[in-house]
Design an enzyme around this catalytic site. Sequence first.
Site, mmCIF file in Angstrom:
data_model
loop_
_atom_site.group_PDB
_atom_site.id
_atom_site.type_symbol
_atom_site.label_atom_id
_atom_site.label_comp_id
_atom_site.label_asym_id
_atom_site.label_seq_id
_atom_site.Cartn_x
_atom_site.Cartn_y
_atom_site.Cartn_z
ATOM 1 N N ASP A 181 9.184 7.512 -6.179
ATOM 2 C CA ASP A 181 10.225 8.329 -6.795
ATOM 3 C C ASP A 181 10.656 9.230 -6.298
ATOM 4 O O ASP A 181 10.491 9.866 -5.245
ATOM 5 C CB ASP A 181 9.760 9.361 -8.194
ATOM 6 C CG ASP A 181 11.096 10.175 -9.066
ATOM 7 O OD1 ASP A 181 11.469 9.494 -9.127
ATOM 8 O OD2 ASP A 181 10.693 11.414 -8.444
ATOM 9 N N GLU B 198 -5.546 -2.272 2.131
ATOM 10 C CA GLU B 198 -6.522 -2.356 1.301
ATOM 11 C C GLU B 198 -6.838 -2.998 0.006
ATOM 12 O O GLU B 198 -7.847 -3.770 0.296
ATOM 13 C CB GLU B 198 -7.048 -0.856 1.855
ATOM 14 C CG GLU B 198 -7.184 -0.175 3.353
ATOM 15 C CD GLU B 198 -8.000 1.069 2.935
ATOM 16 O OE1 GLU B 198 -8.485 1.288 1.492
ATOM 17 O OE2 GLU B 198 -7.708 1.991 3.543
#
Length: 528
Positions: free
Chosen positions: A201, A257
């Site tokens: 957002d 990751e």
Amino acid sequence: MSQANWWKGAVIYQIYPRSYQDGNGDGIGDLKGITERLPHIAELGADAVWLSPIFTSPMADMGYDVSNYTDIDPTFGTLDDFDAMVARAHELGLKVMIDQVLSHSSNQHPFFEESRQSRDNPKADWYVWADPKHDGSAPNNWQAIFGGIAWEWEPRRKQYYFHNFLKEQPDFNFHNPEVQDWLLSTMRFWLDRGVDGFRLDTVNFYFHDKHLRDDPADFRLDGEAAIKPYDMQYHIFSKNQPENIGFLEKMRKLMNEYEGRALVGEVGESHHPIEIMGEYTSADRLHMAYSFEMLGPNFTAAHFRDQIDRFFKLAPHGWPCWAFSNHDVPRHATRWAKHGEQDAVSKLAAAMLLSMEGSICVYQGEELGQTESELEFHELTDPQGINFWPADKGRDGCRTPMVWEKDAPAAGFGSETPWLPVKPEQAARAVDQQKGVEDSVLETYRTLLKLRHATPDLKTGRTMFVESEEPVLAFHRGEKTICAFNLSDKPQEIGISGIDETLFAIDSEAGEDKVWLGPNGALIGRLA
């Protein structure tokens, strides 16, 4: 397309949780309701779902004011309900993306409650605090999006705090590395729970100017009065700061990751949004970004061509995410209603959107040709509408409940008295009125989504525009696919030759050296 790049060219279906399906009869949509309705999205042909905020919140701004970033608001259910929803989505082949509201928290977040107590507590510098001017007024002229100045006085600290939105939504101080690290840890929490990505957002709002310089006037107004004072300014200091790039790179490093995870950022900006989208998706930053450039009233071939062309010229290695509707703007079937009959415009818009280079967001109900709900003032919940009525009626009109069964209470939403009313005009477009009905808006979306998946050109092929006059938009996708659209309710022709096969058509036909497009017509073809 590898599993790691599933997002490239994907279709993401946006769910507004309060309004999708009420699973417990309390009038508010929830996670159990979403889980029940996931087959609809899978059958539609979407690749992923994006859920607007479901975290613990006082709901001053319907969940965009978060008071606990690692738990589910009881309105929507529990963490177990969330895990069950993710498991069911994955079972159906759907990725799950969740909204991350990182720029600000709720004023009821424990960290803000601590920060506001004094200038020397452990969280004192976690939010944006500033001394008043000598006359007691706010530190600068920054305006809040929902009205008034963007500063609120705190008597305990004898300082103002900054809020881009409501006063109940204080902005985090991203200049503090501890804030960045903590926010990244909350994202890791959800990655470890199996989410496939995040919708970020207000991704360009994270950092503010350290010197708190005034935002200048918007030079484009030409004397016209804006509805909101916020829109009278050019926000070069209150947001869009260069330090933002470093934090985006930290987020991308975290995402790397985990296998096959993606970030899509919302660029909330009226000045140079395409340029910001390009900058934010270049190198190791966001995977994709979208702006509000296609979420407004402009419905011309030149406009759509310019947005796409400009993005890829500015960011040849970046990636956009295009949308025509979402939970913050009037539905496009209503915005563009003057350009043709409702179903015709809805189907034309579907064909255009699902042919564009980039990833795509489809907002719930868009696949039904849903229109904006006309609400009365006493029915509103949105602070934007309440504060600016009637010049701006707010966002509730696009947030009314999803309609499943025309003649059921609240059109099958799950409660006779939902949090926002279901009007007859919206109920008439219910899923049960369109499912299996040839040429309905719903079946048109399904056909187009199937075609997009089956046609690599439409997912990842590069775009080359065909010279055309208004109101015709035409472009090549990849080496073998041609797309042509008539953005008017009058028949049009365009000179295109070499079409070997028509893959999709709405009231259109390919000839030897030209394509005839009926009113709001569309044609997607394969070249010889």
